[in-house]
Design a protein around this motif. Structure first.
Motif, PDB file in Angstrom:
ATOM      1  N   PRO A   2       0.803  -1.215   0.000  1.00 31.38           N
ATOM      2  CA  PRO A   2       0.000   0.000   0.000  1.00 31.38           C
ATOM      3  C   PRO A   2       0.846   1.280   0.000  1.00 31.38           C
ATOM      4  N   ILE A   3       2.058   1.197   0.489  1.00 37.37           N
ATOM      5  CA  ILE A   3       2.946   2.358   0.518  1.00 37.37           C
ATOM      6  C   ILE A   3       4.198   2.026  -0.268  1.00 37.37           C
ATOM      7  N   GLN A   4       4.570   2.908  -1.147  1.00 36.61           N
ATOM      8  CA  GLN A   4       5.796   2.711  -1.901  1.00 36.61           C
ATOM      9  C   GLN A   4       6.739   3.862  -1.611  1.00 36.61           C
ATOM     10  N   ARG A   5       7.976   3.538  -1.402  1.00 37.66           N
ATOM     11  CA  ARG A   5       8.985   4.548  -1.127  1.00 37.66           C
ATOM     12  C   ARG A   5       9.881   4.709  -2.351  1.00 37.66           C
ATOM     13  N   SER A   6      10.310   5.948  -2.561  1.00 43.34           N
ATOM     14  CA  SER A   6      11.183   6.242  -3.682  1.00 43.34           C
ATOM     15  C   SER A   6      12.433   6.938  -3.169  1.00 43.34           C
ATOM     16  N   HIS A   7      13.589   6.329  -3.404  1.00 47.81           N
ATOM     17  CA  HIS A   7      14.843   6.929  -2.973  1.00 47.81           C
ATOM     18  C   HIS A   7      15.075   8.248  -3.699  1.00 47.81           C
ATOM     19  N   ARG A   8      14.733   8.295  -4.971  1.00 45.02           N
ATOM     20  CA  ARG A   8      14.905   9.528  -5.738  1.00 45.02           C
ATOM     21  C   ARG A   8      13.994  10.634  -5.218  1.00 45.02           C
ATOM     22  N   GLY A   9      12.758  10.301  -4.926  1.00 47.43           N
ATOM     23  CA  GLY A   9      11.833  11.292  -4.385  1.00 47.43           C
ATOM     24  C   GLY A   9      12.314  11.822  -3.054  1.00 47.43           C
ATOM     25  N   GLY A  10      12.888  10.950  -2.238  1.00 49.46           N
ATOM     26  CA  GLY A  10      13.420  11.376  -0.947  1.00 49.46           C
ATOM     27  C   GLY A  10      14.580  12.329  -1.097  1.00 49.46           C
ATOM     28  N   GLU A  11      15.466  12.055  -2.048  1.00 53.63           N
ATOM     29  CA  GLU A  11      16.591  12.964  -2.285  1.00 53.63           C
ATOM     30  C   GLU A  11      16.106  14.300  -2.830  1.00 53.63           C
ATOM     31  N   TRP A  12      15.113  14.284  -3.703  1.00 52.88           N
ATOM     32  CA  TRP A  12      14.574  15.521  -4.246  1.00 52.88           C
ATOM     33  C   TRP A  12      13.962  16.368  -3.136  1.00 52.88           C
ATOM     34  N   LEU A  13      13.226  15.721  -2.233  1.00 54.04           N
ATOM     35  CA  LEU A  13      12.603  16.442  -1.129  1.00 54.04           C
ATOM     36  C   LEU A  13      13.666  16.995  -0.181  1.00 54.04           C
ATOM     37  N   THR A  14      14.734  16.241   0.043  1.00 52.70           N
ATOM     38  CA  THR A  14      15.830  16.728   0.879  1.00 52.70           C
ATOM     39  C   THR A  14      16.456  17.964   0.246  1.00 52.70           C
ATOM     40  N   GLU A  15      16.628  17.970  -1.070  1.00 51.72           N
ATOM     41  CA  GLU A  15      17.168  19.139  -1.767  1.00 51.72           C
ATOM     42  C   GLU A  15      16.224  20.333  -1.642  1.00 51.72           C
ATOM     43  N   GLN A  16      14.916  20.081  -1.671  1.00 52.25           N
ATOM     44  CA  GLN A  16      13.951  21.171  -1.520  1.00 52.25           C
ATOM     45  C   GLN A  16      14.022  21.780  -0.130  1.00 52.25           C
ATOM     46  N   VAL A  17      14.186  20.952   0.894  1.00 48.07           N
ATOM     47  CA  VAL A  17      14.340  21.462   2.264  1.00 48.07           C
ATOM     48  C   VAL A  17      15.647  22.257   2.366  1.00 48.07           C
ATOM     49  N   HIS A  18      16.715  21.757   1.735  1.00 49.22           N
ATOM     50  CA  HIS A  18      17.995  22.477   1.735  1.00 49.22           C
ATOM     51  C   HIS A  18      17.843  23.832   1.041  1.00 49.22           C
ATOM     52  N   ASN A  19      17.143  23.882  -0.068  1.00 50.65           N
ATOM     53  CA  ASN A  19      16.897  25.147  -0.762  1.00 50.65           C
ATOM     54  C   ASN A  19      16.068  26.099   0.093  1.00 50.65           C
ATOM     55  N   PHE A  20      15.080  25.559   0.803  1.00 51.41           N
ATOM     56  CA  PHE A  20      14.263  26.380   1.694  1.00 51.41           C
ATOM     57  C   PHE A  20      15.137  27.010   2.775  1.00 51.41           C
ATOM     58  N   LEU A  21      16.040  26.224   3.353  1.00 50.71           N
ATOM     59  CA  LEU A  21      16.936  26.761   4.387  1.00 50.71           C
ATOM     60  C   LEU A  21      17.852  27.826   3.805  1.00 50.71           C
ATOM     61  N   GLY A  22      18.311  27.622   2.561  1.00 47.76           N
ATOM     62  CA  GLY A  22      19.149  28.624   1.901  1.00 47.76           C
ATOM     63  C   GLY A  22      18.423  29.940   1.725  1.00 47.76           C
ATOM     64  N   LYS A  23      17.137  29.888   1.399  1.00 45.83           N
ATOM     65  CA  LYS A  23      16.333  31.104   1.253  1.00 45.83           C
ATOM     66  C   LYS A  23      16.153  31.805   2.596  1.00 45.83           C
ATOM     67  N   GLN A  24      16.240  31.050   3.682  1.00 44.37           N
ATOM     68  CA  GLN A  24      16.134  31.615   5.025  1.00 44.37           C
ATOM     69  C   GLN A  24      17.484  32.092   5.552  1.00 44.37           C
ATOM     70  N   SER A  25      18.519  32.058   4.703  1.00 47.69           N
ATOM     71  CA  SER A  25      19.903  32.447   5.053  1.00 47.69           C
ATOM     72  C   SER A  25      20.494  31.550   6.133  1.00 47.69           C
ATOM     73  N   ILE A  26      20.130  30.276   6.097  1.00 46.55           N
ATOM     74  CA  ILE A  26      20.679  29.295   7.035  1.00 46.55           C
ATOM     75  C   ILE A  26      21.678  28.435   6.270  1.00 46.55           C
ATOM     76  N   THR A  27      22.928  28.458   6.720  1.00 42.84           N
ATOM     77  CA  THR A  27      23.974  27.664   6.088  1.00 42.84           C
ATOM     78  C   THR A  27      24.065  26.313   6.780  1.00 42.84           C
ATOM     79  N   VAL A  28      24.019  25.262   6.003  1.00 42.14           N
ATOM     80  CA  VAL A  28      24.136  23.904   6.539  1.00 42.14           C
ATOM     81  C   VAL A  28      25.571  23.448   6.333  1.00 42.14           C
ATOM     82  N   HIS A  29      26.199  23.011   7.414  1.00 43.25           N
ATOM     83  CA  HIS A  29      27.574  22.526   7.349  1.00 43.25           C
ATOM     84  C   HIS A  29      27.579  21.008   7.431  1.00 43.25           C
TER      85      HIS A  29
END
Length: 120
Positions: A3-30
């Motif tokens: 009933p639930i399918q996981r996608s490694h690619r979708g997870g990486e894309w979402l992680t990149e979107q969260v990283h971009n969101f933090l960048g827009k907030q001027s938060i640097t991730v080390h």
């Protein structure tokens, strides 16, 4: 079928979107490998950044995304019902869940309605 399918690619894309969101907030991730956290004499944690100048940029980016992945897994999800920003803000912080998230370098991130909206 499951009933639930996981996608490694979708997870990486979402992680990149969260990283971009933090960048827009001027938060640097080390990357985790560049952070030295030590407990001081008074009991607080202090963070120092170590420099690794010969590290390949793709490895640095991958390690930054791994640091953001914890935030994504803690916060991001798709609700069954879409709330307006006012309704969502009224329910934050979620009972039993902290109102901030701390990155590996000690940077606090406020859990705002916009961050909960990233998966949508």
């Amino acid at each position: 079928k499951k009933p639930i399918q996981r996608s490694h690619r979708g997870g990486e894309w979402l992680t990149e979107q969260v990283h971009n969101f933090l960048g827009k907030q001027s938060i640097t991730v080390h990357p985790r490998y560049a952070v030295n956290r030590k407990r001081t004499r008074d009991g607080t944690l202090a963070s120092d950044l170590a420099a690794f100048p010969k590290t390949h940029p793709s490895y640095v980016q991958r390690c930054r995304l791994e640091a953001v992945q914890g935030l994504k897994e803690a916060v991001c999800g798709l609700p069954l019902v879409r709330f307006s920003n006012q309704d969502l803000a009224a329910h934050l912080p979620v009972p039993g869940m902290p109102s901030t998230y701390e990155l590996p370098d000690g940077t606090p991130i406020n859990l705002s309605p916009e961050l909960f909206r990233v998966p949508e």
